[in-house]
Design a protein around this motif. Structure first.
Motif, PDB file in Angstrom:
ATOM      1  N   UNK A   1     -30.958  -2.065 -24.738  1.00  0.00           N
ATOM      2  CA  UNK A   1     -30.042  -2.136 -25.878  1.00  0.00           C
ATOM      3  C   UNK A   1     -30.668  -2.923 -27.029  1.00  0.00           C
ATOM      4  N   UNK A   2     -31.225  -4.085 -26.707  1.00  0.00           N
ATOM      5  CA  UNK A   2     -31.800  -4.932 -27.757  1.00  0.00           C
ATOM      6  C   UNK A   2     -33.034  -4.271 -28.372  1.00  0.00           C
ATOM      7  N   UNK A   3     -33.852  -3.614 -27.553  1.00  0.00           N
ATOM      8  CA  UNK A   3     -35.018  -2.904 -28.081  1.00  0.00           C
ATOM      9  C   UNK A   3     -34.588  -1.823 -29.066  1.00  0.00           C
ATOM     10  N   UNK A   4     -33.568  -1.050 -28.697  1.00  0.00           N
ATOM     11  CA  UNK A   4     -33.069   0.001 -29.584  1.00  0.00           C
ATOM     12  C   UNK A   4     -32.485  -0.609 -30.856  1.00  0.00           C
ATOM     13  N   UNK A   5     -31.716  -1.679 -30.709  1.00  0.00           N
ATOM     14  CA  UNK A   5     -31.113  -2.324 -31.872  1.00  0.00           C
ATOM     15  C   UNK A   5     -32.181  -2.790 -32.869  1.00  0.00           C
ATOM     16  N   UNK A   6     -33.265  -3.358 -32.351  1.00  0.00           N
ATOM     17  CA  UNK A   6     -34.274  -3.939 -33.227  1.00  0.00           C
ATOM     18  C   UNK A   6     -35.155  -2.882 -33.898  1.00  0.00           C
ATOM     19  N   UNK A   7     -35.005  -1.638 -33.493  1.00  0.00           N
ATOM     20  CA  UNK A   7     -35.676  -0.565 -34.229  1.00  0.00           C
ATOM     21  C   UNK A   7     -35.064  -0.401 -35.617  1.00  0.00           C
TER      22      UNK A   7
ATOM     23  N   UNK B   1     -33.277  -6.327 -37.992  1.00  0.00           N
ATOM     24  CA  UNK B   1     -34.053  -7.518 -37.673  1.00  0.00           C
ATOM     25  C   UNK B   1     -33.156  -8.721 -37.371  1.00  0.00           C
ATOM     26  N   UNK B   2     -31.944  -8.694 -37.922  1.00  0.00           N
ATOM     27  CA  UNK B   2     -31.047  -9.842 -37.798  1.00  0.00           C
ATOM     28  C   UNK B   2     -30.181  -9.710 -36.548  1.00  0.00           C
ATOM     29  N   UNK B   3     -30.471 -10.500 -35.524  1.00  0.00           N
ATOM     30  CA  UNK B   3     -29.699 -10.448 -34.280  1.00  0.00           C
ATOM     31  C   UNK B   3     -28.278 -10.968 -34.461  1.00  0.00           C
ATOM     32  N   UNK B   4     -28.015 -11.708 -35.528  1.00  0.00           N
ATOM     33  CA  UNK B   4     -26.659 -12.207 -35.767  1.00  0.00           C
ATOM     34  C   UNK B   4     -25.680 -11.059 -35.993  1.00  0.00           C
ATOM     35  N   UNK B   5     -26.198  -9.904 -36.402  1.00  0.00           N
ATOM     36  CA  UNK B   5     -25.331  -8.747 -36.676  1.00  0.00           C
ATOM     37  C   UNK B   5     -25.076  -7.895 -35.429  1.00  0.00           C
TER      38      UNK B   5
ATOM     39  N   UNK C   1     -28.070 -12.833 -19.154  1.00  0.00           N
ATOM     40  CA  UNK C   1     -29.242 -12.071 -19.583  1.00  0.00           C
ATOM     41  C   UNK C   1     -29.255 -11.881 -21.097  1.00  0.00           C
ATOM     42  N   UNK C   2     -28.103 -11.627 -21.698  1.00  0.00           N
ATOM     43  CA  UNK C   2     -28.068 -11.506 -23.155  1.00  0.00           C
ATOM     44  C   UNK C   2     -28.424 -12.849 -23.798  1.00  0.00           C
ATOM     45  N   UNK C   3     -27.922 -13.930 -23.219  1.00  0.00           N
ATOM     46  CA  UNK C   3     -28.317 -15.248 -23.719  1.00  0.00           C
ATOM     47  C   UNK C   3     -29.826 -15.440 -23.595  1.00  0.00           C
ATOM     48  N   UNK C   4     -30.400 -15.042 -22.468  1.00  0.00           N
ATOM     49  CA  UNK C   4     -31.853 -15.193 -22.276  1.00  0.00           C
ATOM     50  C   UNK C   4     -32.631 -14.452 -23.357  1.00  0.00           C
ATOM     51  N   UNK C   5     -32.247 -13.220 -23.607  1.00  0.00           N
ATOM     52  CA  UNK C   5     -32.966 -12.414 -24.599  1.00  0.00           C
ATOM     53  C   UNK C   5     -32.808 -13.012 -26.000  1.00  0.00           C
ATOM     54  N   UNK C   6     -31.598 -13.447 -26.335  1.00  0.00           N
ATOM     55  CA  UNK C   6     -31.369 -14.011 -27.664  1.00  0.00           C
ATOM     56  C   UNK C   6     -32.095 -15.344 -27.844  1.00  0.00           C
ATOM     57  N   UNK C   7     -32.110 -16.162 -26.794  1.00  0.00           N
ATOM     58  CA  UNK C   7     -32.773 -17.462 -26.872  1.00  0.00           C
ATOM     59  C   UNK C   7     -34.292 -17.333 -26.816  1.00  0.00           C
ATOM     60  N   UNK C   8     -34.766 -16.653 -25.779  1.00  0.00           N
ATOM     61  CA  UNK C   8     -36.200 -16.647 -25.492  1.00  0.00           C
ATOM     62  C   UNK C   8     -36.972 -15.648 -26.339  1.00  0.00           C
ATOM     63  N   UNK C   9     -36.420 -14.452 -26.496  1.00  0.00           N
ATOM     64  CA  UNK C   9     -37.111 -13.421 -27.269  1.00  0.00           C
ATOM     65  C   UNK C   9     -36.709 -13.444 -28.743  1.00  0.00           C
ATOM     66  N   UNK C  10     -35.447 -13.806 -28.996  1.00  0.00           N
ATOM     67  CA  UNK C  10     -34.959 -13.795 -30.380  1.00  0.00           C
ATOM     68  C   UNK C  10     -35.128 -15.104 -31.115  1.00  0.00           C
ATOM     69  N   UNK C  11     -35.392 -16.195 -30.375  1.00  0.00           N
ATOM     70  CA  UNK C  11     -35.618 -17.490 -31.013  1.00  0.00           C
ATOM     71  C   UNK C  11     -34.387 -18.118 -31.633  1.00  0.00           C
ATOM     72  N   UNK C  12     -33.186 -17.718 -31.191  1.00  0.00           N
ATOM     73  CA  UNK C  12     -31.961 -18.270 -31.754  1.00  0.00           C
ATOM     74  C   UNK C  12     -31.616 -19.604 -31.099  1.00  0.00           C
ATOM     75  N   UNK C  13     -30.793 -20.377 -31.776  1.00  0.00           N
ATOM     76  CA  UNK C  13     -30.287 -21.611 -31.187  1.00  0.00           C
ATOM     77  C   UNK C  13     -29.229 -21.266 -30.137  1.00  0.00           C
TER      78      UNK C  13
ATOM     79  N   UNK D   1     -25.897 -20.230 -31.811  1.00  0.00           N
ATOM     80  CA  UNK D   1     -25.954 -18.886 -32.385  1.00  0.00           C
ATOM     81  C   UNK D   1     -25.897 -17.826 -31.287  1.00  0.00           C
ATOM     82  N   UNK D   2     -26.702 -18.006 -30.252  1.00  0.00           N
ATOM     83  CA  UNK D   2     -26.762 -17.019 -29.167  1.00  0.00           C
ATOM     84  C   UNK D   2     -25.423 -16.913 -28.442  1.00  0.00           C
ATOM     85  N   UNK D   3     -24.761 -18.054 -28.232  1.00  0.00           N
ATOM     86  CA  UNK D   3     -23.485 -18.016 -27.502  1.00  0.00           C
ATOM     87  C   UNK D   3     -22.412 -17.295 -28.302  1.00  0.00           C
ATOM     88  N   UNK D   4     -22.359 -17.550 -29.585  1.00  0.00           N
ATOM     89  CA  UNK D   4     -21.368 -16.873 -30.431  1.00  0.00           C
ATOM     90  C   UNK D   4     -21.586 -15.356 -30.406  1.00  0.00           C
TER      91      UNK D   4
END
Length: 519
Positions: free
Chosen positions: A298-304, A307-311, A331-343, A346-349
């Protein structure tokens, strides 16, 4: 010659009496292409396969166009995560939804092919066991029919639960080898494969932006390969996707036979025996496997496209069907934190705004839990995130609701991760499957979390798909209803209401009884 009817077959127009003639020609050509032989020389199974491949070709253009349209218009998409799906046999359903069932059956009859026998060649995909899987498939069917961008995410089991036979008066359980023959409706998408990591160790190291970067060591990597199955909408040219994941060794890695066997076991069977530790670990690996693969996809498709994961919540909705995919929170938290670099904040919201959860049980003892030690050993990074979720939950809500209530509903307690509580805490919406069920959730099994998050709880009553359970299952009954109230109900079930006027119509009731007995 006047136009009698118009049908769309993969973008081609079929007119009047020529439509049956065209279908017969296509069917004969498909049989020749697949088996290098004429239809009359094929077995019933080969005839079924030729017809199914032909039908798949008819909707292929709509399937591709539907995905392209979703991407072009950046339509918000629903991803329905379920460890079970029960789509049932798809041939008759797909013919009905394409609007060509009568035409195809007329062509089969002209070819002197036994229609019931042909339908009977199709096996039931061994992807589910009961109501959980049927509900999931009903939602996929409904979303496609209603024109909603909806996708399924699950496991491509090699074997279903089991088959029952009676041999010499005794019940015998046999493996459900539903993939023995090629499953016509699936399409392997190896170019969309992802890697799911198990085990090993993870430590956090400071990075330049002030955050922490996880470093993995000695992980047990598994390749998740998707197989897509079309969910054909009813007379609307929309075709959604059910994506099922198969576990395979990572190409280029050295694997022993034991390692290959362990990887294969992840998607080998629905609900493996979990009466011992090895079985429990396999169940846990299954759940993380399809959840991680789905989130990554899902995240790979979204990022095509963004760029803004907040959306993310503006374009993606992820639904957790029971607790098996509840690791989606982590797992979504992991991807947002580790791969997306969010705080973390931000990731929890984003996570809470993206996820929703259906609860299926009212028995507290039946709510899924996992031993901390096992969870930490198999998914060390997710366990770190779970600990932080638990810590922040307690820190935030203990001052307002007291330590005793929070201890009862915290995601980690008494040495276990409690998946239902995690799913509620990490979702913005929680529902039961009937009004009384949803009310009892609030007053009993999830009472403490309802006290904290009353605005999250709602109800979604289970429904059925009348196309499958009336129009496909009983054509005679469908025609009887047509004669009484016209055909609008076939697309809009609310139009069945006028049928109540025939409640005391003896002639209609007699015909109804005959139609029901005919099946």
């Amino acid at each position: 010659m006047a136009l009698v009817a118009t049908y769309f077959f993969g973008g081609s127009l079929f007119y009047g009496i020529n439509e049956k003639k065209r279908f017969i020609a296509d069917f004969q050509a498909e049989a020749l292409h697949l088996f290098a032989d004429s239809l009359e020389n094929l077995s019933p199974m080969q005839q079924y396969q030729a017809l199914a491949f032909l039908v798949k070709g008819y909707y292929a253009k709509d399937w591709a166009q539907t995905k392209a349209d979703y991407d072009h218009h950046q339509q918000k998409q629903v991803y329905y995560f379920s460890i079970e799906f029960l789509p049932g046999r798809l041939l008759a359903s797909n013919l009905l939804n394409l609007g060509i069932k009568d035409t195809v059956e007329a062509g089969l009859k002209q070819l002197d092919i036994d229609i019931p026998d042909l339908y009977a060649q199709e096996g039931d995909p061994g992807l589910g066991n009961g109501g959980l899987g049927r509900l999931a498939s009903a939602f996929l069917d409904s979303m496609a029919a209603d024109g909603m961008a909806g996708n399924g995410n699950g496991i491509r089991y090699q074997y279903g639960l089991f088959k029952q036979r009676f041999v010499d008066g005794y019940q015998v359980e046999l493996p459900d080898d539903w993939l023995r023959d090629p499953y016509v409706w699936e399409t392997r998408k190896e170019n969309r494969a992802v890697i799911v990591r198990f085990g090993g160790s993870v430590y956090l190291t400071p990075c330049d932006n002030g955050g922490l970067e996880p470093v993995y060591q000695d992980t047990d990597d598994v390749l998740a390969v998707p197989y897509d199955i079309a969910m054909v909408g009813h007379h609307n040219h929309m075709v959604n996707t059910m994506r099922l994941w198969s576990a395979e060794p990572v190409p280029g890695h050295a694997h022993s036979l034991a390692e290959k066997s362990r990887i294969n076991a992840i998607t080998q069977i629905l609900y493996p025996d979990d009466s011992d530790t090895a079985g429990q670990e396999l169940r846990l690996r299954q759940e993380y496997f399809f959840t991680s693969a789905g989130i990554q996809s899902i995240i790979t498709h979204y990022r095509r496209f963004h760029q803004d994961l907040h959306l993310l919540p503006n374009f993606v909705a992820i639904h957790i069907n029971d607790t098996h995919p509840a690791m989606a929170v982590l797992e979504l938290m992991r991807v947002l934190l580790d791969d997306g670099g969010l705080s973390w904040e931000e990731a929890w919201q984003i996570t809470v705004q993206t996820l929703s959860y259906t609860n299926h049980t009212l028995m507290a003892e039946a709510l899924e839990t996992w031993p901390e030690e096992m969870f930490a050993r198999l998914m060390p990074r997710l366990y770190q995130i779970a600990q932080e979720v638990d810590h922040r939950f307690r820190q935030t809500y203990t001052p307002r609701f007291g330590g005793e209530l929070i201890q009862r509903c915290a995601p980690i307690a008494d040495g276990y991760l409690r998946m239902a509580y995690l799913a509620v805490i990490g979702s913005h919406a929680v529902n039961g499957v009937a009004k009384i069920h949803s009310e009892l959730l609030k007053s009993s099994v999830l009472k403490d979390l309802y006290t904290i998050f009353p605005e999250r709880f709602n109800n979604k009553t289970n429904g059925i798909t009348p196309r499958r359970w009336v129009q496909v299952a009983n054509p005679e009954l469908s025609e009887l209803i047509d004669s009484a109230i016209d055909t609008g109900w076939r697309s809009d079930p609310s139009l069945l209401v006028p049928l109540a006027a025939h409640l005391h119509d003896e002639k209609f009731l007699k015909a109804l009884h005959t139609a029901k007995k005919s099946q």
